[in-house]
Design a protein around this motif. Structure first.
Motif, PDB file in Angstrom:
ATOM      1  N   ARG A 173     101.830-122.270  38.207  1.00 22.68           N
ATOM      2  CA  ARG A 173     100.467-122.723  37.863  1.00 22.68           C
ATOM      3  C   ARG A 173      99.975-122.129  36.537  1.00 22.68           C
ATOM      4  NH1 ARG A 173      99.685-121.230  43.455  1.00 22.68           N
ATOM      5  NH2 ARG A 173      98.298-119.612  42.750  1.00 22.68           N
ATOM      6  N   ILE A 174     100.924-121.694  35.698  1.00 23.35           N
ATOM      7  CA  ILE A 174     100.550-121.195  34.368  1.00 23.35           C
ATOM      8  C   ILE A 174     100.544-122.360  33.392  1.00 23.35           C
ATOM      9  CG2 ILE A 174     101.194-119.724  32.418  1.00 23.35           C
ATOM     10  CD1 ILE A 174     102.486-117.787  34.416  1.00 23.35           C
ATOM     11  N   ILE A 175      99.448-122.460  32.660  1.00 19.95           N
ATOM     12  CA  ILE A 175      99.337-123.421  31.562  1.00 19.95           C
ATOM     13  C   ILE A 175      99.479-122.605  30.280  1.00 19.95           C
ATOM     14  CG2 ILE A 175      97.835-125.044  30.343  1.00 19.95           C
ATOM     15  CD1 ILE A 175      96.313-125.359  33.075  1.00 19.95           C
ATOM     16  N   PHE A 176     100.434-122.951  29.452  1.00 18.84           N
ATOM     17  CA  PHE A 176     100.619-122.218  28.196  1.00 18.84           C
ATOM     18  C   PHE A 176      99.831-122.871  27.070  1.00 18.84           C
ATOM     19  CE2 PHE A 176     104.379-121.089  30.659  1.00 18.84           C
ATOM     20  CZ  PHE A 176     104.309-119.711  30.570  1.00 18.84           C
ATOM     21  N   VAL A 177      99.403-122.036  26.138  1.00 18.18           N
ATOM     22  CA  VAL A 177      98.687-122.493  24.956  1.00 18.18           C
ATOM     23  C   VAL A 177      99.443-121.959  23.746  1.00 18.18           C
ATOM     24  CG1 VAL A 177      96.501-122.413  23.698  1.00 18.18           C
ATOM     25  CG2 VAL A 177      96.484-122.412  26.194  1.00 18.18           C
ATOM     26  N   THR A 178      99.727-122.836  22.798  1.00 17.00           N
ATOM     27  CA  THR A 178     100.462-122.398  21.615  1.00 17.00           C
ATOM     28  C   THR A 178     100.020-123.167  20.376  1.00 17.00           C
ATOM     29  OG1 THR A 178     102.658-122.019  20.662  1.00 17.00           O
ATOM     30  CG2 THR A 178     102.386-124.002  21.993  1.00 17.00           C
ATOM     31  N   GLY A 179     100.122-122.503  19.269  1.00 19.06           N
ATOM     32  CA  GLY A 179      99.878-123.150  17.987  1.00 19.06           C
ATOM     33  C   GLY A 179     101.173-123.228  17.205  1.00 19.06           C
ATOM     34  N   ASP A 180     102.288-122.926  17.870  1.00 16.18           N
ATOM     35  CA  ASP A 180     103.563-122.761  17.184  1.00 16.18           C
ATOM     36  C   ASP A 180     104.667-123.632  17.782  1.00 16.18           C
ATOM     37  OD1 ASP A 180     105.424-121.742  15.444  1.00 16.18           O
ATOM     38  OD2 ASP A 180     105.775-119.907  16.583  1.00 16.18           O
ATOM     39  N   MET A 181     104.457-124.935  17.797  1.00 14.56           N
ATOM     40  CA  MET A 181     105.474-125.833  18.351  1.00 14.56           C
ATOM     41  C   MET A 181     106.655-126.037  17.400  1.00 14.56           C
ATOM     42  SD  MET A 181     105.036-126.557  21.418  1.00 14.56           S
ATOM     43  CE  MET A 181     106.133-127.935  21.727  1.00 14.56           C
ATOM     44  N   LEU A 182     106.545-125.524  16.182  1.00 14.86           N
ATOM     45  CA  LEU A 182     107.666-125.626  15.255  1.00 14.86           C
ATOM     46  C   LEU A 182     108.714-124.552  15.544  1.00 14.86           C
ATOM     47  CD1 LEU A 182     105.789-126.377  11.915  1.00 14.86           C
ATOM     48  CD2 LEU A 182     106.942-127.980  13.445  1.00 14.86           C
TER      49      LEU A 182
END
Length: 127
Positions: free
Chosen positions: A81-90
């Motif tokens: 049930r963890i939702i990850f948040v990222t600004g680094d999809m590269l």
């Protein structure tokens, strides 16, 4: 999950993200705890049951991947049930990690309706 108000833990090292998520999710009717450090988040998981955990991927003391690994060992039901948040999809490692876990994720900057929808889906057990 109980019939009580769902409890959400938000883990991010950016105060503005914590504040935004807390304010928005509280107005959506959730109980929200925020923490800026993975180790503090782990200690909260020992104390309380969370229906959803929202975790940033890049943090100074414990990365989102490291946090996930520990949570998956100690609380496997929570890990799902963890939702990850990222600004680094590269980043190849970040992308591979997200694909391997099959957990939902949001890409920064995200819209509040995206946050609302993904939280609802996790609570329903659809993701």
């Amino acid at each position: 999950m109980t019939n009580q108000t769902p409890r959400i833990l938000v883990l991010d090292d950016e105060p503005i993200i914590l504040e935004l998520c807390e304010e928005f999710l509280t107005t959506e009717g959730y109980k929200v705890d925020t923490v800026s450090d993975g180790k503090k988040a782990l200690s909260l998981l020992q104390e309380k049951d969370y229906d959803v955990v929202i975790s940033d991927m890049k943090m100074p003391s414990l990365s989102g991947a490291e946090f996930y690994k520990i949570v998956n060992e100690r609380y496997p039901k929570v890990a799902k049930r963890i939702i990850f948040v990222t600004g680094d999809m590269l980043n190849v490692e970040t992308k591979a990690f997200l694909e391997n876990t099959n957990n939902p994720y949001l890409i920064k900057p995200f819209k509040l309706n995206e946050l609302r929808n993904i939280v609802k889906e996790v609570l329903k057990g659809n993701l």
